[in-house]
Design an enzyme around this catalytic site. Structure first.
Site, short mmCIF file in Angstrom:
data_model
loop_
_atom_site.label_atom_id
_atom_site.label_comp_id
_atom_site.label_asym_id
_atom_site.label_seq_id
_atom_site.Cartn_x
_atom_site.Cartn_y
_atom_site.Cartn_z
N THR A 83 0.86 -1.17 0.00
CA THR A 83 0.00 0.00 0.00
C THR A 83 0.90 1.22 0.00
OG1 THR A 83 -1.46 1.34 1.41
CG2 THR A 83 -0.17 -0.33 2.50
N CYS A 196 -1.56 5.10 -5.42
CA CYS A 196 -2.40 4.23 -4.60
C CYS A 196 -2.38 2.90 -5.32
CB CYS A 196 -3.81 4.78 -4.47
SG CYS A 196 -4.93 3.63 -3.63
N THR A 197 -2.18 1.82 -4.60
CA THR A 197 -1.97 0.53 -5.26
C THR A 197 -3.20 0.00 -5.99
OG1 THR A 197 -2.32 -0.50 -3.08
CG2 THR A 197 -0.04 -0.22 -3.82
#
Length: 230
Positions: A83, A196-197
């Site tokens: 993350t 943001c993953t």
């Protein structure tokens, strides 16, 4: 081969991508039936999300530090936190473990430097875009970091939590993201960090006219590089 420690679940949708990319990359490099050596703990994201929006970062650090200690105890050689946002508490986690943390912003910044990118747009949660923990890591590499205007940051943030973290891919949301990126291109962005993953589930390279830096892909591939280094 070193053992990769994955701390996932934030959200599990992007952690799934980490596991897939890491194993595919190891197999591509080594061939035959090779796959990655991985120790993984996937946390329950709901209580972490509640603490994030309360601003209780010590509470999130406590949860992640406990899981990180368990990953170390299972003989992982280094830690990958799956993350972007929770890298905010990396300094607190580092106090509880002795294995190194492969920082997602370092991996991303190095890739940008290799591509000779100077001015980059950053998309992510409002925490990642607005707070210094991530941007300062990037600027330490000599990068100029741009973030969207306030209204656009709210749109990006809500789509992440209300849709992407729940596996919802919405065409209208994709259009909104592309429009936001195009505004940043007009202001001089040479590349865009999907910080943001989950955003890589929505935005692909073919969607925009500048280089897209998917932090999930970059971080996962860097983990393989570290796992296979002599």
């Amino acid at each position: 081969m070193k053992t990769i420690g994955l701390l996932g679940g934030m959200s599990w949708e992007s952690t799934l991508e980490y596991y897939k990319i890491i194993n595919e990359t190891v197999n591509k490099k080594l061939g035959k039936l090779h796959s990655a050596k991985i120790v993984m703990i996937s946390v329950d994201f709901e209580p972490i999300e509640v603490l994030q929006h309360k601003g209780d970062w010590d509470g999130t650090a406590y949860i992640l530090s406990k899981s990180s200690k368990d990953i170390e105890a299972a003989n992982a050689d280094f830690l990958v936190i799956c993350t972007n946002t929770m890298h905010k508490v990396v300094p607190k986690i580092e106090k509880h473990i002795s294995i190194p943390i492969l920082h997602i912003a370092d991996a991303t910044a190095q890739k940008l430097k290799d591509d000779n990118i100077k001015k980059v747009a950053l998309l992510g949660t409002s925490f990642t875009m607005e707070q210094d923990f991530y941007k300062q890591r990037l600027t330490s590499y000599g990068l100029e970091v741009m973030i969207p205007e306030t209204k656009d940051r709210k749109t990006i943030h809500s789509i992440i939590y209300d849709e992407l973290c729940m596996g919802i891919i919405n065409k209208e949301s994709k259009i909104k993201y592309i429009d936001i990126i195009n505004k940043l291109i007009k202001n001089g962005a040479q590349g865009v960090i999907l910080g943001c993953t989950e955003i890589g589930m929505l935005i692909k390279q073919e969607d925009v006219d500048i280089k897209v830096y998917d932090t999930t892909l970059i971080h996962a591939q860097k983990a393989v590089e570290k796992a296979l280094e002599c």
